[in-house]
Design a protein around this motif. Sequence first.
Motif, PDB file in Angstrom:
ATOM      1  N   ILE A   1       0.919  -1.064   0.073  1.00  0.00           N
ATOM      2  CA  ILE A   1       0.089   0.036   0.014  1.00  0.00           C
ATOM      3  C   ILE A   1       0.764   1.255  -0.224  1.00  0.00           C
ATOM      4  N   LYS A   2       2.031   1.264   0.599  1.00  0.00           N
ATOM      5  CA  LYS A   2       2.826   2.470   0.894  1.00  0.00           C
ATOM      6  C   LYS A   2       3.433   2.800  -0.376  1.00  0.00           C
TER       7      LYS A   2
ATOM      8  N   LEU B   1       3.402   5.736  -5.437  1.00  0.00           N
ATOM      9  CA  LEU B   1       3.297   5.791  -6.735  1.00  0.00           C
ATOM     10  C   LEU B   1       2.125   6.774  -7.378  1.00  0.00           C
ATOM     11  N   TYR B   2       1.120   6.701  -6.781  1.00  0.00           N
ATOM     12  CA  TYR B   2      -0.210   7.539  -7.158  1.00  0.00           C
ATOM     13  C   TYR B   2       0.342   9.033  -7.099  1.00  0.00           C
ATOM     14  N   PHE B   3       0.753   9.361  -5.637  1.00  0.00           N
ATOM     15  CA  PHE B   3       1.276  10.609  -5.220  1.00  0.00           C
ATOM     16  C   PHE B   3       2.206  11.264  -6.283  1.00  0.00           C
ATOM     17  N   THR B   4       3.178  10.377  -6.545  1.00  0.00           N
ATOM     18  CA  THR B   4       4.259  11.062  -7.420  1.00  0.00           C
ATOM     19  C   THR B   4       3.614  10.939  -8.990  1.00  0.00           C
ATOM     20  N   LEU B   5       2.668  10.249  -9.441  1.00  0.00           N
ATOM     21  CA  LEU B   5       2.249  10.466 -10.832  1.00  0.00           C
ATOM     22  C   LEU B   5       1.178  11.687 -10.902  1.00  0.00           C
TER      23      LEU B   5
ATOM     24  N   ILE C   1      12.624  13.659  -5.845  1.00  0.00           N
ATOM     25  CA  ILE C   1      12.136  14.215  -4.536  1.00  0.00           C
ATOM     26  C   ILE C   1      10.931  13.900  -4.079  1.00  0.00           C
ATOM     27  N   VAL C   2       9.679  13.993  -5.142  1.00  0.00           N
ATOM     28  CA  VAL C   2       8.476  13.720  -4.642  1.00  0.00           C
ATOM     29  C   VAL C   2       8.288  12.266  -4.369  1.00  0.00           C
TER      30      VAL C   2
ATOM     31  N   ILE D   1       6.404   9.896   3.480  1.00  0.00           N
ATOM     32  CA  ILE D   1       4.923  10.300   3.982  1.00  0.00           C
ATOM     33  C   ILE D   1       4.072   9.074   4.046  1.00  0.00           C
ATOM     34  N   ALA D   2       4.069   8.121   3.175  1.00  0.00           N
ATOM     35  CA  ALA D   2       3.111   7.069   3.168  1.00  0.00           C
ATOM     36  C   ALA D   2       3.787   6.216   4.336  1.00  0.00           C
ATOM     37  N   GLN D   3       4.930   5.905   4.373  1.00  0.00           N
ATOM     38  CA  GLN D   3       5.392   5.090   5.603  1.00  0.00           C
ATOM     39  C   GLN D   3       5.023   5.698   6.967  1.00  0.00           C
TER      40      GLN D   3
END
Length: 450
Positions: free
Chosen positions: A3-4, A9-13, A166-167, A174-176
């Motif tokens: 999940i993390k 991945l979604y946040f970066t995309l 960086i993102v 942040i996810a962790q």
Amino acid sequence: MKIKDRIALYFTLISTSLLFAVLCTVYFTFMKFLEADFFERLTDRTMVTAKLYFEADEISRDALNNVRHKYLQKLNGEVTRIYDNKNRATFIGDSAQYWTNATIDRVRKNGRLKYTDGQRQVVGIYYKDNQGDFVILASADDQGSHNRLDKLLKIMIFTFILISLIVLLLSRWIAQKMLKPLQKFMQEVKQAGSQNMDFRVEEKHNKDEINLIAKSFNHLMEELEQAFILQKTFVANASHELRTPVTRMMMTAELALSKERDQMAYQKVIGSMLEDAEKMEHIITGLLALAKMDLELINSQLVPVRLAHLLSKIQTEWKSQKNLDLTIAHKQSFDPKAETLANAVLLQIALDNIISNAFKFSNNQPVNILVEATENDFLIQITDNGSGILSEDEEHIFKPFYTRAKDQGQQGEGMGLYMAQKIIHLFKGEITSTNTEQEGCTFTVRLAKL
């Protein structure tokens, strides 16, 4: 994918897509700005050329060319042509036909013209003078803007890659951090098992989804614990409560078959066995009612029970069947006809479990029962002459499967007091225990008056 990693991945995309859109907007805006600026410069140069050639009549053509090249910045690959009303090149040193008649006529028709020809930008103006009507066309290659755009593109690509990395790293961090409570929850869940059904995960005060999952899990564990305890309770109590009547029936049958007897003797034996069978039926009915643990079902089976009659029945059974000394005393405030709302079979099981414990842990010494009535309740105090309850055991004695019987060479599953408390609570009562001043222990059962 974890999940993390999925969140990262979604946040970066999403972030890189927005960054890409912003960079593209900046790039094309800057490109259009440079293009418009070059068009303006080229137009200004065209206008200055017209002024020099058409307004300064007293200056020779060569002098005008010298002034033009000396004081005006020459653009890369610049070509300028002035055409007369017959579309012939004039004034400029060569007379080459650089633009077609169609382009010249468009300028004459529209007054002004701007367009891009490959990498070159073209400007045309229609100029009226006392010497005639002329069309001035100029074109040049904006190599400086192309170089600037190339550098800007390289900077943007480098910036895009750097910010994307960086993102990605920040989103993973942040996810962790966001999923740390979930990881803790998963580690705690692994501790749950059939050996520790009382286990509960830690619940926080915040109202996020992970805390809701923890609450749901704890609720599920409570349901499973009740079901697990219920199953063991039924087995333990069924064997505990049914053992005596079954044994008595077998002994009675064996005794009856040991020799020939008359009809009256057989009828007496069958009657005794029938009585034991009826008692077994009542016990099984009570155990099944308790096993369902449905409060509404239990309440629907509650009936007025005369407490004095039930206690007298219990006293008789303990004396006749096990030959143990059970004494019952009543205070003056107690009315023998008084009733409480309960299930008689379950209430007898609860009191029998307490009395059984009293005899067990006092080596079958006499047990005393004192019945008292208050304004709203009945108090049943069951006192033994044993060694009492250790202070470290007081908070555990009503827990299922908790027993010190084996430490004292006794048999027991640790279900008696738990079942007693469960039954008393179903009747809206309570049960407590205290050590006496001399020795022994007193269990107090409080039941509501009807």
